[in-house]
Design a protein around this motif. Structure first.
Motif, PDB file in Angstrom:
ATOM      1  N   LEU A   3       0.959  -1.026  -0.086  1.00  0.00           N
ATOM      2  CA  LEU A   3       0.065  -0.035   0.031  1.00  0.00           C
ATOM      3  C   LEU A   3       0.761   1.249  -0.036  1.00  0.00           C
ATOM      4  CD1 LEU A   3      -2.929  -1.048   2.502  1.00  0.00           C
ATOM      5  CD2 LEU A   3      -3.229  -0.437   0.133  1.00  0.00           C
ATOM      6  N   TYR A   4       2.231   1.044   0.064  1.00  0.00           N
ATOM      7  CA  TYR A   4       3.127   2.328   0.123  1.00  0.00           C
ATOM      8  C   TYR A   4       2.756   3.394  -0.994  1.00  0.00           C
ATOM      9  CZ  TYR A   4       7.070   5.531  -0.330  1.00  0.00           C
ATOM     10  OH  TYR A   4       7.805   6.499  -0.325  1.00  0.00           O
ATOM     11  N   GLY A   5       2.465   4.402  -0.700  1.00  0.00           N
ATOM     12  CA  GLY A   5       2.272   5.584  -1.573  1.00  0.00           C
ATOM     13  C   GLY A   5       0.923   5.612  -2.079  1.00  0.00           C
ATOM     14  N   MET A   6      -0.091   4.767  -1.695  1.00  0.00           N
ATOM     15  CA  MET A   6      -1.330   4.792  -2.058  1.00  0.00           C
ATOM     16  C   MET A   6      -2.415   5.694  -1.129  1.00  0.00           C
ATOM     17  SD  MET A   6      -1.862   2.371  -4.575  1.00  0.00           S
ATOM     18  CE  MET A   6      -0.952   1.250  -5.468  1.00  0.00           C
ATOM     19  N   ASP A   7      -3.048   6.568  -1.937  1.00  0.00           N
ATOM     20  CA  ASP A   7      -4.320   7.183  -1.250  1.00  0.00           C
ATOM     21  C   ASP A   7      -5.693   6.517  -1.642  1.00  0.00           C
ATOM     22  OD1 ASP A   7      -5.941   9.065  -0.201  1.00  0.00           O
ATOM     23  OD2 ASP A   7      -5.035  10.739  -1.611  1.00  0.00           O
ATOM     24  N   LEU A   8      -6.156   6.050  -0.456  1.00  0.00           N
ATOM     25  CA  LEU A   8      -7.367   5.519  -0.747  1.00  0.00           C
ATOM     26  C   LEU A   8      -8.558   6.273   0.116  1.00  0.00           C
ATOM     27  CD1 LEU A   8      -6.284   1.729   0.400  1.00  0.00           C
ATOM     28  CD2 LEU A   8      -6.314   2.850  -1.990  1.00  0.00           C
ATOM     29  N   THR A   9      -8.304   7.505   0.164  1.00  0.00           N
ATOM     30  CA  THR A   9      -9.221   8.364   0.736  1.00  0.00           C
ATOM     31  C   THR A   9     -10.725   8.122  -0.082  1.00  0.00           C
ATOM     32  OG1 THR A   9      -8.549  10.397  -0.655  1.00  0.00           O
ATOM     33  CG2 THR A   9      -7.933   9.958   1.894  1.00  0.00           C
ATOM     34  N   ASN A  10     -10.736   7.880  -1.299  1.00  0.00           N
ATOM     35  CA  ASN A  10     -12.074   8.009  -1.964  1.00  0.00           C
ATOM     36  C   ASN A  10     -12.642   6.525  -2.008  1.00  0.00           C
ATOM     37  OD1 ASN A  10     -12.076  10.758  -2.357  1.00  0.00           O
ATOM     38  ND2 ASN A  10     -10.795  10.570  -4.075  1.00  0.00           N
ATOM     39  N   LYS A  11     -12.073   5.483  -1.286  1.00  0.00           N
ATOM     40  CA  LYS A  11     -12.660   4.204  -1.203  1.00  0.00           C
ATOM     41  C   LYS A  11     -13.286   3.669  -0.013  1.00  0.00           C
ATOM     42  CE  LYS A  11      -9.941   3.322  -5.070  1.00  0.00           C
ATOM     43  NZ  LYS A  11     -11.120   3.018  -6.489  1.00  0.00           N
ATOM     44  N   THR A  12     -14.213   2.843  -0.251  1.00  0.00           N
ATOM     45  CA  THR A  12     -15.043   2.341   0.873  1.00  0.00           C
ATOM     46  C   THR A  12     -14.830   0.746   0.658  1.00  0.00           C
ATOM     47  OG1 THR A  12     -16.856   4.096   0.967  1.00  0.00           O
ATOM     48  CG2 THR A  12     -17.272   2.061   1.889  1.00  0.00           C
ATOM     49  N   ALA A  13     -14.590   0.150   1.899  1.00  0.00           N
ATOM     50  CA  ALA A  13     -14.333  -1.268   2.068  1.00  0.00           C
ATOM     51  C   ALA A  13     -15.326  -1.757   3.254  1.00  0.00           C
ATOM     52  CB  ALA A  13     -13.023  -1.732   2.000  1.00  0.00           C
ATOM     53  N   ILE A  14     -15.696  -3.242   2.774  1.00  0.00           N
ATOM     54  CA  ILE A  14     -16.174  -3.820   3.967  1.00  0.00           C
ATOM     55  C   ILE A  14     -15.347  -5.130   3.971  1.00  0.00           C
ATOM     56  CG2 ILE A  14     -18.157  -5.414   4.387  1.00  0.00           C
ATOM     57  CD1 ILE A  14     -20.067  -3.390   3.176  1.00  0.00           C
ATOM     58  N   VAL A  15     -14.787  -5.393   5.143  1.00  0.00           N
ATOM     59  CA  VAL A  15     -14.061  -6.574   5.611  1.00  0.00           C
ATOM     60  C   VAL A  15     -14.814  -7.307   6.500  1.00  0.00           C
ATOM     61  CG1 VAL A  15     -11.875  -7.388   6.390  1.00  0.00           C
ATOM     62  CG2 VAL A  15     -12.017  -5.233   5.410  1.00  0.00           C
ATOM     63  N   THR A  16     -15.214  -8.743   6.139  1.00  0.00           N
ATOM     64  CA  THR A  16     -16.087  -9.484   7.104  1.00  0.00           C
ATOM     65  C   THR A  16     -14.858 -10.346   8.066  1.00  0.00           C
ATOM     66  OG1 THR A  16     -15.873 -11.612   5.738  1.00  0.00           O
ATOM     67  CG2 THR A  16     -17.733  -9.945   5.474  1.00  0.00           C
ATOM     68  N   GLY A  17     -15.360 -10.391   9.301  1.00  0.00           N
ATOM     69  CA  GLY A  17     -14.399 -11.176  10.423  1.00  0.00           C
ATOM     70  C   GLY A  17     -13.320 -10.402  10.509  1.00  0.00           C
ATOM     71  N   ALA A  18     -13.440  -8.655  10.611  1.00  0.00           N
ATOM     72  CA  ALA A  18     -12.326  -7.902  10.634  1.00  0.00           C
ATOM     73  C   ALA A  18     -11.885  -7.544  12.262  1.00  0.00           C
ATOM     74  CB  ALA A  18     -12.501  -6.521   9.888  1.00  0.00           C
ATOM     75  N   ASN A  19     -12.519  -8.122  13.088  1.00  0.00           N
ATOM     76  CA  ASN A  19     -12.134  -7.525  14.557  1.00  0.00           C
ATOM     77  C   ASN A  19     -10.841  -8.334  14.918  1.00  0.00           C
ATOM     78  OD1 ASN A  19     -14.402  -9.983  14.498  1.00  0.00           O
ATOM     79  ND2 ASN A  19     -13.077 -10.167  16.575  1.00  0.00           N
TER      80      ASN A  19
END
Length: 408
Positions: free
Chosen positions: A106-122
């Protein structure tokens, strides 16, 4: 980070960069410049954008400073120079492998305009994926069965990254009723969805049925997440973005074990796919079969919805996660294997790679391992079987709601 020892420069050489990211070398003895590295003869390019969280400031005297406000770092050296890669750009798969971790990718990546759902993410790999996305500006929704643990995971991410855009929503994969409610609420809120990470999983040692009457590993690892994906289809298709939405399913190499309910000769055998009693239950075979079903679903989903990039991946073997929480024996084996297995950050690398790399969009590969194209079980390429599984799964879900209607 560049760790090649022969990449170092002698004292009379200096490295610089152009405005478009090309690296050049200055020989202060001869006063000459060149594009090739004086020792390795390689030509390098750095990412055009600064790493996420860094900004460039030009002083009145023309001095250029680079500032990382989160870590209170101020330097005159361009931070991108430490991460140059040769001879390919950052988006090339040849830069990453089994030792890579999610944050490196992810180095250098800007994800500010992205939305993600991650199941079992706790916890475990899901938490590392969510944490890594959030550190790069992504809005991340942790879909968890236990809200207290989910909220604690969000708090942990925010403590590390104060401006992290994370939240937790209840998703109990043992309840198809709850899965339907989750998807319907998400659609009603008209939220965007760029990334759906199907990470949740369970490895049982004993036979258990869900409230819907299906074997728990079959429902949690496969059926409920397939149902969730189809339920969120509208949210993904209507999301405006310069790249297609992505569904990343985390499977594993154990999908290759013998499958009691899937046969080239007999097709899909429902009473062995999700046994109703412990008489036809083997926990390791059932676990592997559930992961095979997940990859087969991804293959069929890709055929039905080519406008969505969907792929399965293997995070690594014997990962020290909560997957083995139900067995002291499994936890012992994982502990013994720990020096030889990946860390959670490394295990999150391949799912993250499939989530953000542009290069994978042009590949027909349905399964990735170690950030590289893999070859899944031959069942995955059998269109008749994947179509049959798709239809049978839909029938099983409909039957569950007939037995237990959504309205109360």
């Amino acid at each position: 980070m560049n760790d090649e020892s022969d990449d170092e420069l002698s004292s009379n050489w200096e490295m610089g960069k152009t405005h478009d990211g090309r690296i050049f070398y200055i020989d202060h003895q001869t006063k000459n410049t060149q594009w090739e590295h004086p020792i390795t003869k390689k030509i390098k390019i750095i990412p055009p954008d600064l790493p996420f969280g860094w900004k460039e400031v030009i002083e009145k005297d023309g001095t250029v400073l680079y500032i990382d406000e989160q870590h209170k770092i101020i330097t005159t050296g361009d931070p991108r120079l430490a991460y140059t890669k040769n001879p390919v750009t950052k988006d090339s798969s040849s830069n990453f492998g089994h030792q890579s971790n999610a944050l490196q990718i992810l180095y250098g990546m800007d994800l500010t305009n992205k939305t993600a759902i991650v199941t079992g993410a706790n916890t475990g790999i899901g938490f590392e994926i969510a944490r890594s996305f959030a550190k790069h500006g992504c809005q991340v929704i942790l879909a968890c069965r236990n809200m207290a643990k989910g909220e604690a995971a969000c708090a942990k991410i925010i403590k590390e990254q104060e401006n992290a855009n994370v939240s937790c929503r209840k998703l109990d994969l043992c309840s198809l009723r709850n899965v339907k409610q989750f998807a319907e609420q998400y659609r009603q809120e008209s939220l965007p969805l760029h990334l759906l990470i199907l990470n949740a999983g369970v490895l049982n040692t004993r036979f258990k049925l869900t409230e819907n009457g299906y074997e728990e590993m079959f429902q949690v690892n496969y059926m409920a997440q397939a149902y969730l994906t189809v339920g969120l289809l509208t949210s993904m298709i209507t999301t405006k973005s310069d790249s297609p939405p992505r569904v990343i399913a985390i499977s594993c190499e154990s999908h290759r074990v013998e499958s009691p309910g899937i046969s080239m000769l007999n097709g899909i055998i429902l009473d062995r796919l999700s046994p109703r009693s412990p008489h036809h239950f083997d926990n390791l075979l059932a676990y592997g079969q559930s992961k095979l079903c997940l990859i087969m679903f991804i293959a069929e989903f890709r055929r039905n919805y080519p406008q969505i990039y969907s792929v399965a991946c293997h995070p690594g073997n014997a990962i020290n996660s909560d997957l083995t929480r139900n067995s002291y024996l499994y936890r012992f084996f994982v502990t013994i294997a720990r020096p030889f297995s990946k860390s959670l950050q490394q295990a999150a690398a391949t799912p993250v790679f499939c989530s953000i790399m542009k290069s994978v969009l042009n590949e027909p590969t349905i399964y990735y391992n170690n950030c590289y194209e893999g070859s899944p079980s031959s069942f995955v390429y059998n269109t008749q079987l994947t179509q049959d599984l798709w239809i049978q799964t839909q029938t099983m879900i409909e039957l569950a709601f007939k037995r237990q209607p959504l309205t109360v």
